[in-house]
Design a protein around this motif. Structure first.
Motif, short mmCIF file in Angstrom:
data_model
loop_
_atom_site.label_atom_id
_atom_site.label_comp_id
_atom_site.label_asym_id
_atom_site.label_seq_id
_atom_site.Cartn_x
_atom_site.Cartn_y
_atom_site.Cartn_z
N SER A 284 -87.72 -7.38 -2.62
CA SER A 284 -86.97 -6.17 -2.28
C SER A 284 -86.12 -6.39 -1.03
CB SER A 284 -87.90 -4.96 -2.09
OG SER A 284 -87.13 -3.78 -2.07
N CYS A 285 -85.11 -5.59 -0.90
CA CYS A 285 -84.21 -5.64 0.26
C CYS A 285 -83.37 -4.36 0.25
CB CYS A 285 -83.31 -6.88 0.21
SG CYS A 285 -82.11 -6.85 -1.13
N GLY A 286 -82.38 -4.31 1.12
CA GLY A 286 -81.55 -3.12 1.20
C GLY A 286 -80.72 -2.87 -0.04
N ARG A 287 -80.60 -3.89 -0.92
CA ARG A 287 -79.83 -3.69 -2.15
C ARG A 287 -80.64 -2.97 -3.23
NH1 ARG A 287 -78.73 -9.25 -1.09
NH2 ARG A 287 -80.23 -9.78 -2.73
N ALA A 288 -81.97 -3.00 -3.11
CA ALA A 288 -82.82 -2.45 -4.16
C ALA A 288 -82.59 -0.96 -4.31
CB ALA A 288 -84.29 -2.73 -3.85
N GLY A 323 -80.13 -12.32 -14.02
CA GLY A 323 -80.39 -13.75 -14.24
C GLY A 323 -81.87 -14.04 -14.39
N GLU A 324 -82.69 -13.49 -13.46
CA GLU A 324 -84.14 -13.70 -13.54
C GLU A 324 -84.71 -13.07 -14.80
OE1 GLU A 324 -86.03 -15.53 -11.88
OE2 GLU A 324 -85.06 -15.95 -9.96
N ALA A 325 -84.23 -11.88 -15.14
CA ALA A 325 -84.74 -11.19 -16.33
C ALA A 325 -84.42 -11.98 -17.60
CB ALA A 325 -84.17 -9.78 -16.41
N ARG A 326 -83.24 -12.60 -17.63
CA ARG A 326 -82.88 -13.40 -18.81
C ARG A 326 -83.74 -14.65 -18.93
NH1 ARG A 326 -77.51 -12.35 -16.94
NH2 ARG A 326 -76.49 -10.73 -18.20
N GLU A 327 -84.14 -15.23 -17.79
CA GLU A 327 -84.93 -16.47 -17.81
C GLU A 327 -86.38 -16.22 -18.21
OE1 GLU A 327 -84.03 -19.73 -17.29
OE2 GLU A 327 -82.00 -18.90 -17.46
N ALA A 328 -86.86 -15.00 -18.03
CA ALA A 328 -88.25 -14.68 -18.34
C ALA A 328 -88.39 -14.35 -19.82
CB ALA A 328 -88.72 -13.51 -17.48
N ASP A 329 -89.66 -14.29 -20.28
CA ASP A 329 -89.91 -13.84 -21.64
C ASP A 329 -89.53 -12.36 -21.78
OD1 ASP A 329 -91.27 -16.33 -22.43
OD2 ASP A 329 -92.80 -15.65 -21.02
N LEU A 330 -89.81 -11.64 -20.70
CA LEU A 330 -89.59 -10.20 -20.69
C LEU A 330 -89.22 -9.81 -19.26
CD1 LEU A 330 -89.98 -7.31 -21.92
CD2 LEU A 330 -92.40 -7.52 -21.32
N GLY A 331 -88.26 -8.90 -19.10
CA GLY A 331 -87.89 -8.55 -17.73
C GLY A 331 -87.10 -7.27 -17.65
N VAL A 332 -86.96 -6.81 -16.41
CA VAL A 332 -86.15 -5.64 -16.16
C VAL A 332 -85.26 -5.91 -14.96
CG1 VAL A 332 -87.95 -4.57 -14.72
CG2 VAL A 332 -86.14 -3.14 -15.70
N ALA A 333 -83.99 -5.56 -15.07
CA ALA A 333 -83.05 -5.58 -13.96
C ALA A 333 -82.73 -4.12 -13.66
CB ALA A 333 -81.79 -6.35 -14.34
N SER A 334 -83.11 -3.67 -12.46
CA SER A 334 -83.05 -2.25 -12.15
C SER A 334 -81.88 -1.90 -11.24
CB SER A 334 -84.36 -1.82 -11.47
OG SER A 334 -85.48 -2.21 -12.24
N GLY A 335 -81.46 -0.66 -11.29
CA GLY A 335 -80.39 -0.16 -10.42
C GLY A 335 -79.96 1.23 -10.82
N ASN A 336 -79.55 2.03 -9.83
CA ASN A 336 -79.06 3.38 -10.09
C ASN A 336 -80.06 4.23 -10.86
OD1 ASN A 336 -76.55 2.97 -8.79
ND2 ASN A 336 -75.77 1.93 -10.63
N GLY A 337 -81.36 4.03 -10.56
CA GLY A 337 -82.38 4.86 -11.19
C GLY A 337 -82.68 4.54 -12.63
N LYS A 338 -82.26 3.36 -13.10
CA LYS A 338 -82.54 2.97 -14.48
C LYS A 338 -82.75 1.46 -14.54
CE LYS A 338 -77.58 2.78 -15.47
NZ LYS A 338 -76.48 3.34 -16.29
N GLY A 339 -83.18 0.99 -15.68
CA GLY A 339 -83.44 -0.43 -15.82
C GLY A 339 -83.01 -0.97 -17.17
N GLN A 340 -82.40 -2.16 -17.13
CA GLN A 340 -82.07 -2.87 -18.37
C GLN A 340 -83.27 -3.74 -18.74
OE1 GLN A 340 -78.32 -4.95 -17.61
NE2 GLN A 340 -77.35 -3.60 -19.11
N ILE A 341 -83.79 -3.57 -19.93
CA ILE A 341 -84.94 -4.33 -20.40
C ILE A 341 -84.44 -5.54 -21.19
CG2 ILE A 341 -87.09 -4.27 -21.69
CD1 ILE A 341 -87.03 -2.36 -19.31
N PHE A 342 -84.87 -6.73 -20.75
CA PHE A 342 -84.49 -7.98 -21.42
C PHE A 342 -85.70 -8.54 -22.18
CE2 PHE A 342 -81.37 -7.58 -18.15
CZ PHE A 342 -80.25 -8.29 -18.53
N VAL A 343 -85.49 -9.00 -23.40
CA VAL A 343 -86.50 -9.74 -24.15
C VAL A 343 -85.85 -11.03 -24.62
CG1 VAL A 343 -87.99 -9.81 -26.18
CG2 VAL A 343 -87.75 -7.68 -24.89
N LYS A 344 -86.42 -12.15 -24.17
CA LYS A 344 -85.87 -13.46 -24.52
C LYS A 344 -84.40 -13.58 -24.19
CE LYS A 344 -89.87 -14.44 -26.03
NZ LYS A 344 -90.78 -15.24 -25.17
N GLY A 345 -84.02 -13.04 -23.03
CA GLY A 345 -82.65 -13.19 -22.56
C GLY A 345 -81.66 -12.17 -23.07
N LYS A 346 -82.10 -11.26 -23.93
CA LYS A 346 -81.17 -10.28 -24.50
C LYS A 346 -81.58 -8.87 -24.09
CE LYS A 346 -80.09 -13.12 -28.55
NZ LYS A 346 -80.11 -13.19 -30.04
#
Length: 385
Positions: A284-288, A323-346
């Protein structure tokens, strides 16, 4: 087929040091040590060994945490009398830890312990008993660990070296090994523990160069959980990255199961043990724009117990998140009160912050089900980064 996205081959670790191989135990619970066998994780019970039920309960907890070898203290006759039942009922090999009284070494061998640890520095007249111990251990095929500790170094060596230096620790260990070798006994594992990681690393480097016995790594009296984890990770990481070390014990002022979990995490981080459930989360940081700490904790808690290797990325902003979310099996890239869910890079969904944890867990369970169908199962461990 589910691609779990986990690196299969270490990229930069040195080849494992070539050593003799020992077998701890004689049945299907046996663990191989050295000689190319995987690095194993040990811990030690904190119960009074004579309390058989309490000791076996703690061993069961250690086994469930992933510990592979357990050591029990034998300071009294009552403890020695408890060894046969403990050795018989334990799910993992039991090592008897002997100090001060040589007769308990023989009791441990007779009890069916998988190995015996002796501390030559504080066993009275130990050198005079080596021949008898070597014969008993050889007849029963029970390995001996020569466990040298800075805090209980032989007084003769302290006088010679002035303190528990790396040279003093190594000299003590090799001297005791030579006494066993005179009787043809070489089923030996060695440890030269010190509370200072710098001294400990230097001692093991010298020892590794001087013999071919398997080595048990330990920073003794490492301290409370945080301090001890850091000291052990630094020392073990330096040595294991050089190929030195066959078993490890993280010595913490904490419950034994915590020692085992830290040891497992250290091995996984060096790709010396198959990686299991791994949470990749940003600091986390001031960008989160979301509460990353809360998200990571809730995801880790929700996936605790998942029995497949899985890398899950919980990221708090758009800089490294996608980038990190795409590299993982499953991930979330968050921002503006919502999150993009990635599965296998998509990207498979965009959800409000309140639904991120729920969605990640649902997707993780779906991936886990697919992995189970393909036989990709294993005991999990959550590692937060």
């Amino acid at each position: 087929m589910v691609d779990l996205g986990i690196p299969q081959i270490p990229l930069s670790l040195a080849p494992r040091r070539v050593s003799r191989q020992l077998r701890l135990g004689h049945d299907d619970r046996a663990v191989l040590v050295g000689g190319g066998a995987p690095v194993s994780v040990q811990s030690m019970t904190t119960t009074v060994t004579a309390d058989v039920n309490a000791t076996l309960q703690q061993i069961a907890e250690l086994t469930a945490s992933g510990c592979q070898i357990v050591r029990v203290a034998v300071p009294s006759a009552d403890d020695a009398e408890a060894l046969p039942e403990i050795a018989r009922k334990s799910q993992i090999p039991v090592i008897a830890d002997i100090h001060f009284q040589p007769r308990y070494v023989f009791a441990a061998i007779d009890a069916g312990c998988a190995a015996v640890r002796v501390n030559p520095g504080n066993i009275k007249e130990f050198d005079d008993k080596v021949g008898e111990i070597a014969k008993a251990a050889a007849d029963a095929q029970v390995p001996i660990r020569i466990g040298v500790n800075a805090g209980s170094l032989d007084k003769r060596l302290l006088a010679k070296h002035g303190s528990a230096t790396p040279d003093a620790l190594v000299e003590s260990a090799l001297w005791e090994c030579s006494l066993f070798e005179e009787h043809g006994f070489r089923d030996i594992k060695i440890s030269v523990k010190h509370h200072d990681p710098v001294v400990m690393i230097a001692a093991y480097r010298k020892l590794a160069a001087a013999c071919d016995y398997p080595l048990h790594l330990g920073v003794t009296e490492a301290g409370p959980a945080f301090q001890g984890t850091v000291k052990s990770a630094v020392a073990f990481g330096a040595l294991l990255a050089e190929g030195i070390g066959d078993t490890i014990r993280v010595s913490l002022s904490a419950p034994p199961a915590e020692e085992a979990k830290v040891g497992i995490a250290i091995l996984e981080s060096l790709a010396l043990r198959e990686r299991r459930l791994e949470i990749v989360s940003c600091p986390s940081c001031g960008r989160a724009q979301v509460d990353v700490y809360k998200l990571a904790d809730e995801v880790a808690a929700g996936l605790d117990g998942l029995e497949v290797p899985l890398r899950v990325a919980v990221m708090g902003c758009v800089v490294n998140g996608p980038g990190e979310a795409r590299e993982a099996d499953l991930g979330v890239a968050s921002g503006n009160g919502k999150g993009q869910i990635f599965v296998k890079g998509k990207v498979v969904a965009t959800v409000p912050e309140s639904k991120i944890v729920e969605t990640l867990i649902e997707e993780a369970m779906r991936l886990a089900e697919e992995a189970v169908e393909q036989g990709l199962t294993g005991k999990p461990e959550v590692i937060t980064a």
